[in-house]
Design a protein around this motif. Sequence first.
Motif, PDB file in Angstrom:
ATOM      1  N   VAL A   1       0.691  -1.178   0.135  1.00 38.61           N
ATOM      2  CA  VAL A   1      -0.173  -0.204  -0.098  1.00 38.61           C
ATOM      3  C   VAL A   1       1.016   1.189   0.144  1.00 38.61           C
ATOM      4  O   VAL A   1       0.680   2.218  -0.912  1.00 38.61           O
ATOM      5  N   GLU A   2       1.909   1.326   0.929  1.00 39.27           N
ATOM      6  CA  GLU A   2       2.971   2.283   0.821  1.00 39.27           C
ATOM      7  C   GLU A   2       3.336   2.558  -0.293  1.00 39.27           C
ATOM      8  O   GLU A   2       3.746   3.772  -1.029  1.00 39.27           O
ATOM      9  N   LEU A   3       4.055   1.522  -1.129  1.00 38.90           N
ATOM     10  CA  LEU A   3       4.570   1.693  -2.561  1.00 38.90           C
ATOM     11  C   LEU A   3       3.593   2.063  -3.418  1.00 38.90           C
ATOM     12  O   LEU A   3       3.710   2.871  -4.203  1.00 38.90           O
ATOM     13  N   MET A   4       2.340   1.706  -3.352  1.00 40.52           N
ATOM     14  CA  MET A   4       1.123   2.385  -4.334  1.00 40.52           C
ATOM     15  C   MET A   4       1.136   3.690  -4.176  1.00 40.52           C
ATOM     16  O   MET A   4       0.980   4.464  -5.072  1.00 40.52           O
ATOM     17  N   ARG A   5       0.997   4.121  -2.747  1.00 42.85           N
ATOM     18  CA  ARG A   5       1.007   5.422  -2.786  1.00 42.85           C
ATOM     19  C   ARG A   5       2.222   6.210  -3.165  1.00 42.85           C
ATOM     20  O   ARG A   5       1.703   7.616  -3.693  1.00 42.85           O
ATOM     21  N   LEU A   6       3.301   5.819  -2.915  1.00 43.14           N
ATOM     22  CA  LEU A   6       4.553   6.361  -3.573  1.00 43.14           C
ATOM     23  C   LEU A   6       4.561   6.626  -4.907  1.00 43.14           C
ATOM     24  O   LEU A   6       4.867   7.493  -5.386  1.00 43.14           O
ATOM     25  N   GLU A   7       4.197   5.613  -5.628  1.00 44.63           N
ATOM     26  CA  GLU A   7       4.116   5.563  -7.168  1.00 44.63           C
ATOM     27  C   GLU A   7       2.986   6.608  -7.702  1.00 44.63           C
ATOM     28  O   GLU A   7       3.192   7.207  -8.515  1.00 44.63           O
ATOM     29  N   LYS A   8       1.779   6.735  -6.997  1.00 46.78           N
ATOM     30  CA  LYS A   8       0.856   7.695  -7.180  1.00 46.78           C
ATOM     31  C   LYS A   8       1.467   9.035  -7.156  1.00 46.78           C
ATOM     32  O   LYS A   8       1.137  10.025  -7.912  1.00 46.78           O
ATOM     33  N   ALA A   9       2.327   9.237  -6.250  1.00 48.87           N
ATOM     34  CA  ALA A   9       2.878  10.202  -5.914  1.00 48.87           C
ATOM     35  C   ALA A   9       3.907  11.026  -7.026  1.00 48.87           C
ATOM     36  O   ALA A   9       4.685  12.047  -6.963  1.00 48.87           O
ATOM     37  N   GLY A  10       4.303   9.925  -7.789  1.00 48.36           N
ATOM     38  CA  GLY A  10       5.333  10.130  -8.936  1.00 48.36           C
ATOM     39  C   GLY A  10       6.685   9.456  -8.731  1.00 48.36           C
ATOM     40  O   GLY A  10       7.446   9.544  -9.462  1.00 48.36           O
ATOM     41  N   TYR A  11       6.774   8.445  -7.720  1.00 42.37           N
ATOM     42  CA  TYR A  11       8.116   7.798  -7.664  1.00 42.37           C
ATOM     43  C   TYR A  11       8.028   6.350  -8.532  1.00 42.37           C
ATOM     44  O   TYR A  11       6.911   5.911  -8.432  1.00 42.37           O
ATOM     45  N   THR A  12       8.842   6.320  -9.373  1.00 45.57           N
ATOM     46  CA  THR A  12       9.009   5.230 -10.051  1.00 45.57           C
ATOM     47  C   THR A  12      10.158   4.048  -9.661  1.00 45.57           C
ATOM     48  O   THR A  12      11.369   4.491 -10.227  1.00 45.57           O
ATOM     49  N   PRO A  13       9.888   3.250  -8.894  1.00 44.01           N
ATOM     50  CA  PRO A  13      11.104   2.237  -8.626  1.00 44.01           C
ATOM     51  C   PRO A  13      11.750   1.577  -9.927  1.00 44.01           C
ATOM     52  O   PRO A  13      13.184   1.198  -9.568  1.00 44.01           O
ATOM     53  N   SER A  14      11.132   1.478 -10.974  1.00 48.73           N
ATOM     54  CA  SER A  14      11.400   0.427 -11.800  1.00 48.73           C
ATOM     55  C   SER A  14      12.462   1.594 -13.212  1.00 48.73           C
ATOM     56  O   SER A  14      12.832   0.970 -13.990  1.00 48.73           O
ATOM     57  N   ALA A  15      12.610   2.767 -12.843  1.00 48.62           N
ATOM     58  CA  ALA A  15      13.063   3.487 -13.803  1.00 48.62           C
ATOM     59  C   ALA A  15      14.643   3.414 -13.588  1.00 48.62           C
ATOM     60  O   ALA A  15      15.180   3.641 -14.807  1.00 48.62           O
ATOM     61  N   GLY A  16      15.196   2.899 -12.769  1.00 49.27           N
ATOM     62  CA  GLY A  16      16.661   2.549 -12.599  1.00 49.27           C
ATOM     63  C   GLY A  16      17.453   3.713 -12.802  1.00 49.27           C
ATOM     64  O   GLY A  16      18.684   3.751 -12.964  1.00 49.27           O
ATOM     65  N   ASP A  17      17.069   4.794 -12.423  1.00 53.26           N
ATOM     66  CA  ASP A  17      17.773   6.094 -12.277  1.00 53.26           C
ATOM     67  C   ASP A  17      18.330   6.127 -10.707  1.00 53.26           C
ATOM     68  O   ASP A  17      17.778   6.944 -10.059  1.00 53.26           O
ATOM     69  N   GLU A  18      19.436   5.631 -10.608  1.00 50.73           N
ATOM     70  CA  GLU A  18      19.963   5.715  -9.245  1.00 50.73           C
ATOM     71  C   GLU A  18      20.741   6.831  -8.677  1.00 50.73           C
ATOM     72  O   GLU A  18      20.578   7.311  -7.708  1.00 50.73           O
ATOM     73  N   ALA A  19      20.844   7.774  -9.709  1.00 55.68           N
ATOM     74  CA  ALA A  19      21.725   9.080  -9.233  1.00 55.68           C
ATOM     75  C   ALA A  19      20.561   9.915  -8.578  1.00 55.68           C
ATOM     76  O   ALA A  19      21.075  10.703  -7.865  1.00 55.68           O
ATOM     77  N   ASP A  20      19.258  10.012  -9.019  1.00 49.89           N
ATOM     78  CA  ASP A  20      18.243  10.636  -8.571  1.00 49.89           C
ATOM     79  C   ASP A  20      17.628   9.966  -7.413  1.00 49.89           C
ATOM     80  O   ASP A  20      16.444  10.466  -7.050  1.00 49.89           O
ATOM     81  N   TYR A  21      17.803   8.638  -7.140  1.00 48.71           N
ATOM     82  CA  TYR A  21      17.069   7.950  -6.167  1.00 48.71           C
ATOM     83  C   TYR A  21      16.870   8.813  -4.863  1.00 48.71           C
ATOM     84  O   TYR A  21      15.404   8.569  -4.793  1.00 48.71           O
ATOM     85  N   PRO A  22      17.772   9.097  -4.315  1.00 49.48           N
ATOM     86  CA  PRO A  22      17.319   9.704  -2.741  1.00 49.48           C
ATOM     87  C   PRO A  22      16.320  10.987  -3.183  1.00 49.48           C
ATOM     88  O   PRO A  22      15.265  11.136  -2.386  1.00 49.48           O
ATOM     89  N   ALA A  23      16.458  11.755  -3.956  1.00 50.87           N
ATOM     90  CA  ALA A  23      15.458  13.036  -4.296  1.00 50.87           C
ATOM     91  C   ALA A  23      14.164  12.566  -4.826  1.00 50.87           C
ATOM     92  O   ALA A  23      13.067  12.849  -4.011  1.00 50.87           O
ATOM     93  N   ASN A  24      14.182  11.630  -5.461  1.00 54.76           N
ATOM     94  CA  ASN A  24      12.851  11.046  -6.053  1.00 54.76           C
ATOM     95  C   ASN A  24      12.132  10.520  -5.002  1.00 54.76           C
ATOM     96  O   ASN A  24      10.846  10.824  -4.978  1.00 54.76           O
ATOM     97  N   ILE A  25      12.520   9.313  -4.196  1.00 60.65           N
ATOM     98  CA  ILE A  25      11.438   8.919  -3.022  1.00 60.65           C
ATOM     99  C   ILE A  25      11.340  10.177  -1.880  1.00 60.65           C
ATOM    100  O   ILE A  25      10.488   9.884  -1.592  1.00 60.65           O
ATOM    101  N   GLN A  26      12.353  10.924  -1.941  1.00 58.94           N
ATOM    102  CA  GLN A  26      12.003  11.698  -0.634  1.00 58.94           C
ATOM    103  C   GLN A  26      10.859  12.795  -1.191  1.00 58.94           C
ATOM    104  O   GLN A  26       9.985  13.419  -0.557  1.00 58.94           O
ATOM    105  N   ALA A  27      10.931  13.181  -2.548  1.00 60.01           N
ATOM    106  CA  ALA A  27       9.752  14.024  -3.123  1.00 60.01           C
ATOM    107  C   ALA A  27       8.498  13.451  -3.029  1.00 60.01           C
ATOM    108  O   ALA A  27       7.413  14.107  -2.686  1.00 60.01           O
ATOM    109  N   ALA A  28       8.561  11.950  -3.383  1.00 64.13           N
ATOM    110  CA  ALA A  28       7.339  11.442  -3.474  1.00 64.13           C
ATOM    111  C   ALA A  28       6.742  11.352  -1.801  1.00 64.13           C
ATOM    112  O   ALA A  28       5.803  11.386  -1.520  1.00 64.13           O
ATOM    113  N   GLU A  29       7.531  11.060  -0.983  1.00 63.76           N
ATOM    114  CA  GLU A  29       7.182  10.988   0.307  1.00 63.76           C
ATOM    115  C   GLU A  29       6.603  12.028   1.018  1.00 63.76           C
ATOM    116  O   GLU A  29       5.804  12.170   1.676  1.00 63.76           O
ATOM    117  N   ALA A  30       7.142  13.487   0.490  1.00 60.93           N
ATOM    118  CA  ALA A  30       6.831  14.669   0.880  1.00 60.93           C
ATOM    119  C   ALA A  30       5.314  14.936   0.274  1.00 60.93           C
ATOM    120  O   ALA A  30       4.475  15.458   1.086  1.00 60.93           O
TER     121      ALA A  30
END
Length: 89
Positions: free
Chosen positions: A36-65
């Motif tokens: 459920v938490e992963l679905m909420r993050l994906e709706k907020a714009g986080y894409t774990p399958s994107a494979g962009d590890e350089a932006d990983y912390p910023a992407n997930i933090q933005a989705a969590e915010a």
Amino acid sequence: MKTLVCITFAACGLAAPIAAFAVPPSAPLTRAQVQVELMRLEKAGYTPSAGDEADYPANIQAAEAKVAAERAKQLSVTRSDSSPAALVQ
């Protein structure tokens, strides 16, 4: 003075086990809760399958915010709907 020290140590010894049980340990998340938490993050714009590890912390933090802001908004709406002033009107 010796009696006071003994009483203080006895009180601390009796209070320590009570303090240990004051905050229950948080239970581990279930698989469903994580999904459920992963679905909420994906709706907020986080894409774990994107494979962009350089932006990983910023992407997930933005989705969590975004998720946290949505929860806060929902909580404030829920609280304002159940306030006594809202019930009177």
